[in-house]
Design a protein around this motif. Structure first.
Motif, PDB file in Angstrom:
ATOM      1  N   GLN A 117       0.838  -1.194   0.000  1.00 48.05           N
ATOM      2  CA  GLN A 117       0.000   0.000   0.000  1.00 48.05           C
ATOM      3  C   GLN A 117       0.874   1.246   0.000  1.00 48.05           C
ATOM      4  OE1 GLN A 117      -3.288   0.068  -0.229  1.00 48.05           O
ATOM      5  NE2 GLN A 117      -3.659  -2.140  -0.011  1.00 48.05           N
ATOM      6  N   ALA A 118       0.321   2.339  -0.548  1.00 51.12           N
ATOM      7  CA  ALA A 118       1.109   3.568  -0.702  1.00 51.12           C
ATOM      8  C   ALA A 118       1.403   4.252   0.632  1.00 51.12           C
ATOM      9  CB  ALA A 118       0.380   4.537  -1.631  1.00 51.12           C
ATOM     10  N   VAL A 119       0.421   4.295   1.547  1.00 50.34           N
ATOM     11  CA  VAL A 119       0.623   5.026   2.802  1.00 50.34           C
ATOM     12  C   VAL A 119       1.763   4.435   3.628  1.00 50.34           C
ATOM     13  CG1 VAL A 119      -0.421   5.578   5.038  1.00 50.34           C
ATOM     14  CG2 VAL A 119      -1.676   6.062   2.938  1.00 50.34           C
ATOM     15  N   PRO A 120       1.791   3.123   3.892  1.00 46.75           N
ATOM     16  CA  PRO A 120       2.934   2.609   4.657  1.00 46.75           C
ATOM     17  C   PRO A 120       4.259   2.736   3.913  1.00 46.75           C
ATOM     18  CG  PRO A 120       1.532   0.811   3.898  1.00 46.75           C
ATOM     19  CD  PRO A 120       0.778   2.075   3.662  1.00 46.75           C
ATOM     20  N   LEU A 121       4.240   2.767   2.574  1.00 43.56           N
ATOM     21  CA  LEU A 121       5.475   2.968   1.830  1.00 43.56           C
ATOM     22  C   LEU A 121       6.047   4.357   2.116  1.00 43.56           C
ATOM     23  CD1 LEU A 121       6.179   1.928  -1.824  1.00 43.56           C
ATOM     24  CD2 LEU A 121       6.882   4.159  -0.993  1.00 43.56           C
ATOM     25  N   VAL A 122       5.219   5.386   1.966  1.00 40.13           N
ATOM     26  CA  VAL A 122       5.689   6.754   2.183  1.00 40.13           C
ATOM     27  C   VAL A 122       6.006   6.978   3.658  1.00 40.13           C
ATOM     28  CG1 VAL A 122       5.073   9.194   2.013  1.00 40.13           C
ATOM     29  CG2 VAL A 122       4.456   7.618   0.170  1.00 40.13           C
ATOM     30  N   ARG A 123       5.177   6.419   4.529  1.00 40.93           N
ATOM     31  CA  ARG A 123       5.431   6.550   5.969  1.00 40.93           C
ATOM     32  C   ARG A 123       6.776   5.907   6.328  1.00 40.93           C
ATOM     33  NH1 ARG A 123       0.499   4.542   8.924  1.00 40.93           N
ATOM     34  NH2 ARG A 123       1.262   2.521   8.186  1.00 40.93           N
ATOM     35  N   GLY A 124       7.102   4.801   5.670  1.00 41.58           N
ATOM     36  CA  GLY A 124       8.399   4.177   5.897  1.00 41.58           C
ATOM     37  C   GLY A 124       9.548   5.101   5.541  1.00 41.58           C
ATOM     38  N   TRP A 125       9.431   5.829   4.439  1.00 43.78           N
ATOM     39  CA  TRP A 125      10.493   6.753   4.044  1.00 43.78           C
ATOM     40  C   TRP A 125      10.635   7.884   5.063  1.00 43.78           C
ATOM     41  CZ3 TRP A 125      12.131   7.567  -1.609  1.00 43.78           C
ATOM     42  CH2 TRP A 125      12.218   6.314  -2.244  1.00 43.78           C
ATOM     43  N   VAL A 126       9.519   8.322   5.663  1.00 44.11           N
ATOM     44  CA  VAL A 126       9.594   9.328   6.721  1.00 44.11           C
ATOM     45  C   VAL A 126      10.404   8.784   7.893  1.00 44.11           C
ATOM     46  CG1 VAL A 126       8.252  10.637   8.419  1.00 44.11           C
ATOM     47  CG2 VAL A 126       7.441  10.455   6.053  1.00 44.11           C
ATOM     48  N   GLN A 127      10.193   7.501   8.235  1.00 44.36           N
ATOM     49  CA  GLN A 127      10.903   6.857   9.340  1.00 44.36           C
ATOM     50  C   GLN A 127      12.361   6.561   9.003  1.00 44.36           C
ATOM     51  OE1 GLN A 127       7.280   3.876   9.471  1.00 44.36           O
ATOM     52  NE2 GLN A 127       8.766   3.334  11.026  1.00 44.36           N
ATOM     53  N   GLY A 128      12.652   6.378   7.714  1.00 46.36           N
ATOM     54  CA  GLY A 128      13.962   5.911   7.297  1.00 46.36           C
ATOM     55  C   GLY A 128      13.966   4.450   6.919  1.00 46.36           C
ATOM     56  N   MET A 129      12.789   3.814   6.842  1.00 44.04           N
ATOM     57  CA  MET A 129      12.713   2.420   6.404  1.00 44.04           C
ATOM     58  C   MET A 129      12.678   2.383   4.883  1.00 44.04           C
ATOM     59  SD  MET A 129      10.186   0.373   9.002  1.00 44.04           S
ATOM     60  CE  MET A 129      10.730  -1.217   8.355  1.00 44.04           C
ATOM     61  N   ALA A 257       1.756  -6.373  18.518  1.00 49.07           N
ATOM     62  CA  ALA A 257       1.211  -5.015  18.500  1.00 49.07           C
ATOM     63  C   ALA A 257       2.233  -4.045  19.076  1.00 49.07           C
ATOM     64  CB  ALA A 257      -0.085  -4.944  19.300  1.00 49.07           C
ATOM     65  N   GLU A 258       2.192  -2.809  18.602  1.00 50.55           N
ATOM     66  CA  GLU A 258       3.038  -1.753  19.131  1.00 50.55           C
ATOM     67  C   GLU A 258       2.455  -0.405  18.768  1.00 50.55           C
ATOM     68  OE1 GLU A 258       6.850  -2.220  17.172  1.00 50.55           O
ATOM     69  OE2 GLU A 258       6.252  -0.859  15.538  1.00 50.55           O
ATOM     70  N   THR A 259       2.936   0.630  19.438  1.00 50.44           N
ATOM     71  CA  THR A 259       2.625   2.016  19.085  1.00 50.44           C
ATOM     72  C   THR A 259       3.930   2.728  18.769  1.00 50.44           C
ATOM     73  OG1 THR A 259       0.624   2.119  20.435  1.00 50.44           O
ATOM     74  CG2 THR A 259       1.685   4.204  19.890  1.00 50.44           C
ATOM     75  N   LEU A 260       4.004   3.338  17.593  1.00 47.78           N
ATOM     76  CA  LEU A 260       5.203   4.033  17.130  1.00 47.78           C
ATOM     77  C   LEU A 260       5.010   5.538  17.322  1.00 47.78           C
ATOM     78  CD1 LEU A 260       7.952   3.911  15.730  1.00 47.78           C
ATOM     79  CD2 LEU A 260       6.750   3.853  13.532  1.00 47.78           C
ATOM     80  N   HIS A 261       5.899   6.150  18.080  1.00 39.74           N
ATOM     81  CA  HIS A 261       5.753   7.559  18.449  1.00 39.74           C
ATOM     82  C   HIS A 261       6.661   8.491  17.642  1.00 39.74           C
ATOM     83  CE1 HIS A 261       3.262   6.891  22.050  1.00 39.74           C
ATOM     84  NE2 HIS A 261       3.937   5.743  22.142  1.00 39.74           N
ATOM     85  N   GLY A 262       7.494   7.966  16.795  1.00 40.56           N
ATOM     86  CA  GLY A 262       8.462   8.792  16.077  1.00 40.56           C
ATOM     87  C   GLY A 262       9.838   8.194  16.263  1.00 40.56           C
ATOM     88  N   GLY A 263      10.868   9.039  16.157  1.00 36.81           N
ATOM     89  CA  GLY A 263      12.222   8.528  16.242  1.00 36.81           C
ATOM     90  C   GLY A 263      13.080   9.348  17.179  1.00 36.81           C
ATOM     91  N   ARG A 264      14.279   8.843  17.434  1.00 39.99           N
ATOM     92  CA  ARG A 264      15.297   9.577  18.179  1.00 39.99           C
ATOM     93  C   ARG A 264      16.585   9.520  17.374  1.00 39.99           C
ATOM     94  NH1 ARG A 264      18.375   5.661  21.436  1.00 39.99           N
ATOM     95  NH2 ARG A 264      17.356   3.604  21.327  1.00 39.99           N
TER      96      ARG A 264
END
Length: 267
Positions: A117-129, A257-264
């Motif tokens: 799916q497109a949303v997790p793809l782009v969201r991954g790039w925001v995270q660095g995945m 399950a997990e909750t992702l809050h961003g990065g450090r």
């Protein structure tokens, strides 16, 4: 006719920006995930694994330890709005994890990942995945009937990844008994947020970050002997072929399950 309130300009967490910000493709974190996972532990050439570790990371005490992960996810933001539309809140994923360490802290590195799916793809790039588009399928357990395995000894669970219409990876796990959560799935993920420069002379964004995660839950973990093969055509990507298994370990099937809050940012 929709009324428009004048303000300073379009806003949002991500593109596309809009007057209210609700058109953004990616919602701001936190993001909540619940999923079903088929995972296979394996080993690769330690020298090959080291080639995928950027400055700041080392192979840690067990070089060459890795895992292949097939997963089906359901996700939502804090509002839970996404759960009203199954087409919006569900996606499937395949990723590779490499054991590593940052200043002695055990971590896991994801050099390749695919989602459907497109949303997790782009969201991954925001995270660095480093997510790419692919088609991922995995076996689901059943509690009635014969059209699927049970979470019980003898149950066989498979996963497959196809990219551009060609199968790239395949795995299978035959359950023997309950076990503890696999270690590589319990470690913090470390990524490289990389965005190439667009303006001539500008420097690309390239920073090492780790995910900030809470609310981790594992369902019952079942494990047993496993099979794993990738890439099925090494000529497709010679670099990915460096990650091919030289030894296949145990496989695991579990809910997570997990909750992702961003990065450090890692110094």
């Amino acid at each position: 006719m929709t009324s428009v309130t004048r303000h300073t300009g379009p806003v949002g967490y991500s593109l596309p920006l809009s007057p209210s910000g609700t058109s953004s493709m990616i919602t701001p974190p936190p993001w909540h995930f619940s999923g079903e996972v088929v995972m296979v532990d394996y080993r690769l050439d330690p020298a090959a694994a080291e080639c995928f570790l950027p400055p700041g990371l080392d192979a840690g005490p067990d070089p060459g330890r890795a895992a292949a992960v097939f997963a089906e996810w359901q996700w939502c933001s804090d509002s839970g709005t996404e759960l009203r539309d199954p087409a919006r809140c569900r996606f499937s994923e395949f990723l590779v994890l490499l054991a590593c360490a940052h200043r002695g802290e055990p971590m896991a590195r994801c050099p390749y990942a695919w989602v459907d799916q497109a949303v997790p793809l782009v969201r991954g790039w925001v995270q660095g995945m480093p997510k790419q588009h692919g088609v991922v399928h995995l076996t689901r357990p059943v509690t009635v009937g014969r059209a699927g395995p049970r979470m019980a000894p003898g149950g066989r669970f498979s996963g497959a990844l196809s990219v551009r219409g060609r199968r790239l990876a395949a795995a299978a796990v035959t359950l023997e008994g309950r076990s503890e959560p696999p270690e590589l799935h319990t470690l913090p993920l470390v990524h490289s947020r990389f965005f190439p420069s667009w303006i001539p002379g500008d420097v690309a964004v390239n920073e090492l970050v780790a995910s900030r995660v809470t609310g981790v839950e594992f369902g019952e973990v079942w494990s047993g002997p496993a099979e794993l093969a990738f890439p099925l055509d090494p000529g497709d990507d010679p670099d990915m072929a460096l990650l091919a298994p030289v030894e296949v370990g145990s496989g695991h099937v579990f809910s997570y399950a997990e909750t992702l809050h961003g990065g450090r940012r890692l110094g």
